[in-house]
Each structure stands twice: as structure tokens, then as C-alpha cells.
Design an enzyme around this catalytic site. Structure first.
Site, PDB file in Angstrom:
ATOM      1  N   GLU A  67       0.813  -1.225   0.000  1.00 34.07           N
ATOM      2  CA  GLU A  67       0.000   0.000   0.000  1.00 34.07           C
ATOM      3  C   GLU A  67       0.841   1.268   0.000  1.00 34.07           C
ATOM      4  O   GLU A  67       0.409   2.293  -0.529  1.00 34.07           O
ATOM      5  CB  GLU A  67      -0.965  -0.008   1.193  1.00 34.07           C
ATOM      6  CG  GLU A  67      -2.110  -1.008   1.074  1.00 34.07           C
ATOM      7  CD  GLU A  67      -1.726  -2.418   1.506  1.00 34.07           C
ATOM      8  OE1 GLU A  67      -0.576  -2.609   1.962  1.00 34.07           O
ATOM      9  OE2 GLU A  67      -2.562  -3.333   1.381  1.00 34.07           O
ATOM     10  N   HIS A 136     -11.293  -5.161   8.794  1.00 33.00           N
ATOM     11  CA  HIS A 136     -11.875  -5.049   7.449  1.00 33.00           C
ATOM     12  C   HIS A 136     -13.267  -4.423   7.496  1.00 33.00           C
ATOM     13  O   HIS A 136     -14.060  -4.639   6.596  1.00 33.00           O
ATOM     14  CB  HIS A 136     -11.990  -6.429   6.773  1.00 33.00           C
ATOM     15  CG  HIS A 136     -10.685  -7.028   6.344  1.00 33.00           C
ATOM     16  ND1 HIS A 136      -9.768  -7.501   7.240  1.00 33.00           N
ATOM     17  CD2 HIS A 136     -10.151  -7.231   5.115  1.00 33.00           C
ATOM     18  CE1 HIS A 136      -8.716  -7.989   6.584  1.00 33.00           C
ATOM     19  NE2 HIS A 136      -8.918  -7.824   5.293  1.00 33.00           N
TER      20      HIS A 136
END
Lengths: 332, 327
Positions: A67, A136
């Protein structure tokens, strides 16, 4: 009226995201999509499906699970003539790349005295309800809204998802479009072709005269259910979908409060330190004399998102919570 | 094999190193005099790296720099006046006084900023390299980082991605032996950061960072490789920072010995190069003296420009947070 229904095409949120991205790629030659599993897999929720076949691997790019590099790609490429669409699979992963978001992407233009322009769009997914547990499922929009230099959008329905993705991609600033999982399978009327939902403009999704619910993302659905239930108690509830977190449309909110004199702010994010506090503060600063009751707040409790379905159900704010909070605040 | 640099190139390398050193020494002096606010991370000692690499670049090639970034901008074609004005926090600075030393930049010459975050530059340079390839240019991007930053995840992620996509990106590790105040031996188990190149799938090259010709030649090969589409190289330049991590103090530091400093200064990149230039009769000492005179006079004028420039107007505070333009 079957004919009228035929004219108004409906799409799921997933399909509208896909259309929005596709319109951008058709419109802007220097736009591309980069992210984890966006190409071959078409995105973990299928929202990039078919784009690889149509636009090819030069424009729909699977990246390593990196990321920091992904956001560096967005910063470096946007500063040098591209208009990237960066997909961050789940917004929880911002923890990995917060330096690239907060210290590079958000600040580069200012630090350079306007010397750099970063037309980069970030699409990411937020919210609970799918038993995806603590890493998540989060709603972390407040992290982003706190960073000068970023624009932050939270389209609730399919119509706004497509229109906001297009508006974000046409904007010359870093714009986060925070999508929500609760909407993925829901349908709304979505026009064909390219259209923009203006950045910085809230939407009144239900008009009312004597109470205002200011809400964000998935909580819009709960607020609408609550509004129907409250009608029995004599409340005619207006529901505002904030949609644009940064810039924030205080005018629409303040105008509504001045009309209704009472209100509640609801979001799925943890209540403490959430955007609700900012919105309540703006209301008391700008409409104190109009208030007939304290502005109430609803948000998630101060704990990580749990996994087990019954626990997650308790964790997520819902219409019942909104109704009882409003009744408690008003003493009805 | 790279051909011997022309006299024109040799003189350009020399001028570039002198410009950096004189700029940094003057900036350090002005900081000590209280004229320049904040912190300066000075590049003195490392000049051969910036000079040797940037000699191969045009304004359309990009670099992402480090917190020790003035030398990179000077070598990339930065002008002294807006550079000093920026260090002074003036409205006429490259960043209108909003960035200062740690964010000094000039997009016009492809300088994507010094960076206050250790390891902040490489992902950005990699993104610029991606853009160069995407836009089908032949331009390259240089990712500068230090031995300290070589332990940051951002560097590994950017290197892996650059190798995977065969991007025109050169990862230049300026190994000056210290990550801030911690010696290399105390911050990593490897001696050569270039060893890590194998793990990324790119060539790793170690070069004497005090030898401007060695840097120039190694960089030339890496840059040519990148321009041809053969992907990135990790180029490690062994060098030394004469001053402290911040500021101008060089001697008497608790974390390194004066002897160590002196041993590096004996191999000073500029002195040794000047000796060669004279020995091989490429330039005369008189010509070298004239270079210093010209550069220092330019610096004097730039400092005067900075000191006479206005501070940013308070009304400019909120400018440049966002671009007002659409697509």
C-alpha cells in the site's frame, strides 16, 4: 406504470462504481486504475469487472500488496501528468500507507507553494455488517477529513457513487471516495453516460418540518427507517445525507436545523472523535438560537468491530437506536 | 565501457560540486547567524553523488529527494535566489515560504521535493517513473535515500514495484554511514545496501561516492539501462556527511570520532577532483579560483535577494491547500 419504470434504469452500487470508473477511463487518456486484485480478479467485490478486457493491462493494473508503494504511485504519477485512480481494497489498510496519504499526498501542493498538482482519485471500501471483523470493517473517514489537502466523499447510493467517482476524477486534487459495503447490492436509479454529483453539496433525502437527522453513508438507510417510525410520534423528520465530508456542506445542515429546531447526527464510525462531534459543534456555533433541544449523537460504541454476527449486530448503530435516542432526547 | 567524460563534462561536474558546497556552507552560516529559521540538514561532503548523477538528467527527468535535499536541487538546476529565499521563509522562495528546507522543490526542473519523512521519496520517484513509462516518454526518475532510509518499508515496496514493472527508476542510496545519529553498524546487519538489490530483482552496484567520475559513470550506465526500458538499478554511493545530522557542527560529536571525519576529508571529492583537473592540465588553479569567486558572488546576491524579499502575507496562509482547477 411499467413504461416510466423502464425509462428510469436502476443499477446496483457495484455496477454503478464500475460504470463511473469506466466513464473516467473513456474520458481521460491519462487515467488508469491501480490496486490490489483490480485487474485479473476485477476487484474483491467485482466492481472492476470487465475493465481489464476493455482497457488492457496498461490501464488496469494489479499491484503487489504494497500500500505504501501504491500510494507513492498515486502521488508520483499524479504530480507528473497522469490522473490515477488508486484502489485501496479496505480503508482499514490506511494504517499501512498513512505516511503517503497524510504527509505526501495531502500536503505536497501546499508544501510546494502550489507548485504541484495532484489529480488523484482514491476508491476505498468502508463499513461493517459482513462479519469481516476488526480490520476489514471500519469507518475511518474522520482520519481523512482531518487532513487539509484531501477531499473526502461518501456516496451512499448507486446514483451518487457513479456521479461522485466522475466528479472526483475530474477534480485536480486528491479525492477519496469512500464506498460502503452496506450499499453494494442495493439498487438506485443511475443515468447512462457521464454525470457529476457536485463535491461539497449535501442531499436532503427526505423532507421534514420538525426534526433533522444529519447522517453519513450506511446510516442514511437506518435514518430513513427511523424517520418512518417516528412519524407515529408526531415527528416529521428531515434526513440529510452529508455525502461530502470534506468540504462539508454546513449550509444545508444549518438551514435544516433553523427550520426544524431539533436534530440528531448519526454515523457508523465510532462516536468518540467521529465527525458527529464536528457537525454538532458547527450547529451550536451557527444556529444556537434556533435550537429547542440538544443535538443528539449516534455512532458506534468505543470498541473495535467484533466478528460474531450477534455482537456485530449490537455494535452497528441502527434505526432502533436512532428512534430511542431521539425519543430520549425529546422526552417523548 | 563508458567513454572518458569530455572536458566540458569534467568542468560541469566540478562547477556543480562547488555550487553545492558554497551554497551549503553559506546556508549553514546564515542558520548559525539566526537568519534562517528551523532546521537545516546540510549536504557538505556528499557533493559528488548529486553532481555525478544529475549530470545525466534533463528538466524532464525527475528526482525525489531526502531531508538533505539542497544539494540535489542545486545539481538539478535550482536557482540560488529562490532557494535562499525559501530557506529564509520568504514569499519569493520556490515554495512561497511554505515548505522551507525540508520541502524545497521545483517542479519546473523535475525536483519533486526534499522530504521530511525518511524514506518518503522513493515511492514518489517510483510513481513518477511509472508516469514516464505510462506516458511513453524516455525520462527517468531518481529515488534518493540514505542508509537510514534503506530500512524503511517504503523503500522496499517501491523497489519491488519498480523492478516488477521494469520502471525507469534508479534507486540511489547515499550511504553516509549514519542514519541520523546512529551508525550503519548499529542500524543494519549488511555492509552494502546494494546487496539488497538481488532481493528486488535488479542490479546492485556499489560505487565510491567521493569519486565524482565513478559516480558519473555508474549512474550513466544505470540511467541508460532505465531509458532503454530495462528497468531499475540500485546504486549505492559510499559517502560521508561532514556536518552533524542537523546544523554545521562537525567535530566533537558523541556518536562519531573526529579521526573518522578527518579520514574522509582527506578523500574530499572536490579537493581530489581539483587536484586531478590541474595535474592533467584540464584546468588551471587560476580557473578554479575563478569558479569559486563567481559562485560566491552569485550566492552573495542570492542572500541579498532573500533578505530583501518580503515574508509571505498572512492572507496567503490558506492558499495552495487545494487546486481550484478542474480537469
Amino acid at each position: 406504470m411499467p413504461e416510466a419504470e423502464n425509462q428510469e434504469r436502476t443499477l446496483t452500487y457495484v455496477a454503478s462504481i464500475n460504470e463511473g470508473v469506466r466513464e473516467v477511463l473513456l474520458e481521460q487518456d491519462n487515467a488508469f486504475v491501480a490496486g490490489e486484485d483490480v485487474a485479473q480478479a476485477g476487484g474483491v467485490f467485482g466492481h472492476y469487472g470487465g475493465l481489464l478486457a476493455e482497457f488492457g493491462p496498461e490501464r488496469i493494473i494489479d499491484t503487489p500488496i504494497s500500500e505504501k508503494a501504491l500510494f507513492g504511485l498515486g502521488v508520483g504519477a499524479s504530480a507528473t501528468g497522469c490522473r490515477p485512480i488508486i484502489d485501496l481494497m479496505f480503508m482499514d489498510f490506511m494504517g499501512v500507507c498513512m505516511d503517503e496519504i497524510a504527509n505526501q499526498m495531502a500536503k505536497m501542493r501546499f508544501m510546494f507553494g502550489g507548485g504541484a498538482t495532484l489529480p488523484v482519485t482514491v476508491l476505498t471500501m468502508s463499513g461493517g455488517g459482513m462479519s469481516m471483523a476488526a480490520q476489514h470493517s471500519q469507518c475511518l473517514e474522520a482520519w481523512l477529513a482531518h487532513l487539509p489537502g484531501l477531499k473526502v466523499l461518501m456516496p451512499t447510493d448507486a446514483h451518487d457513487a457513479k456521479g461522485m467517482i466522475i466528479a472526483a476524477a475530474r477534480d485536480d486534487n486528491p479525492v477519496f471516495v469512500i464506498l460502503n459495503k452496506a450499499s453494494l447490492g442495493r439498487k438506485a436509479a443511475v443515468p447512462e453516460g457521464a454525470y457529476e454529483v457536485k463535491i461539497g453539496k449535501a442531499k436532503v433525502v427526505r423532507e421534514g418540518s420538525n426534526f433533522t437527522i444529519v447522517t453519513i453513508g450506511s446510516m442514511v438507510y437506518e435514518a430513513l427507517v427511523a424517520a418512518d417510525q417516528l412519524a407515529d410520534s408526531g415527528l416529521d423528520v428531515e434526513v440529510i445525507d452529508v455525502r461530502s465530508i470534506q468540504p462539508f456542506d454546513s449550509e444545508t445542515v444549518i438551514d435544516s436545523i433553523k427550520k426544524t429546531h431539533r436534530g440528531l447526527v448519526a454515523h457508523e464510525a465510532v462516536q468518540f472523535g467521529g465527525l458527529g462531534g464536528e457537525i454538532v459543534a458547527q450547529i451550536q456555533e451557527q444556529a444556537f438560537d434556533y435550537l429547542d433541544a440538544p443535538i443528539a449523537r449516534i455512532g458506534a460504541p468505543f470498541c473495535p468491530v467484533p466478528f460474531s454476527p450477534p455482537l456485530e449486530k449490537v455494535y452497528l448503530p441502527n434505526a432502533e437506536d436512532i428512534v430511542s435516542k431521539i425519543k430520549g432526547t425529546l422526552g417523548i | 565501457m563508458a567513454k572518458r567524460p569530455s572536458n566540458r563534462v569534467l568542468q560541469a561536474l566540478h562547477l556543480c560540486m562547488v555550487r553545492i558546497r558554497c551554497f551549503e556552507e553559506a546556508a549553514g552560516k546564515m542558520m548559525e547567524n539566526g537568519k534562517i529559521p528551523g532546521a537545516l540538514h546540510l549536504y557538505v561532503g556528499q557533493e559528488a553523488v548529486a553532481a555525478g548523477i544529475m549530470q545525466h538528467l534533463s528538466d524532464e527527468d525527475q528526482i525525489a529527494s531526502t531531508h538533505r535535499g539542497h544539494g540535489h536541487l542545486v545539481a538539478k538546476g535550482g536557482d540560488f535566489k529562490p532557494m535562499f529565499a525559501e530557506l529564509y521563509g520568504r514569499a519569493t522562495g520556490y515554495c512561497k515560504g511554505k515548505g522551507g528546507s525540508m520541502h524545497i522543490s521545483n517542479m519546473e526542473v523535475g525536483m519533486l521535493g526534499a522530504n521530511g519523512i525518511v524514506g518518503g521519496g522513493p515511492p514518489i520517484a517510483m510513481g513518477a517513473a511509472f508516469s514516464n513509462k505510462f506516458r511513453k516518454t524516455k525520462n527517468v526518475a531518481i529515488a534518493f535515500f540514505g542508509d537510514g532510509a534503506s530500512n524503511e518499508g517504503s523503500v522496499h515496496e517501491a523497489a519491488n514495484m519498480a523492478a516488477l514493472y521494469k520502471l525507469p527508476c534508479i534507486f540511489v542510496c547515499e550511504n553516509n554511514g549514519y542514519g541520523e545519529y546512529t551508525s550503519q553498524a548499529n542500524h543494519q546487519a549488511v555492509q552494502d545496501v546494494a546487496d539488497r538489490a538481488a532481493g528486488y530483482g535488479m542490479p546492485g552496484v556499489v560505487v565510491d561516492g567521493m569519486d565524482v567520475i565513478a559516480v558519473y559513470e555508474a549512474a550513466g550506465e544505470a540511467i541508460e539501462r532505465a531509458r532503454k526500458g530495462d528497468g531499475p538499478t540500485l546504486l549505492e554511493c559510499k559517502t560521508y556527511r561532514y556536518f552533524d545530522h542537523v546544523g554545521v557542527r562537525g567535530m566533537g560529536l558523541s556518536y562519531r570520532s573526529d579521526e573518522e571525519l578527518e579520514s574522509w576529508k582527506k578523500r574530499d571529492a572536490i579537493n581530489t577532483f581539483e587536484k586531478s583537473l590541474v595535474d592533467f592540465e584540464i584546468v588551471t588553479q587560476k580557473k578554479i579560483d575563478a569558479v569559486y569567486k563567481k559562485v560566491n558572488s552569485e550566492i552573495e546576491k542570492a542572500i541579498e535577494f532573500a533578505e530583501q524579499s518580503p515574508y509571505p502575507d498572512p492572507s496567503a496562509l490558506l492558499d495552495n491547500v487545494y487546486s481550484e482547477e478542474g480537469a
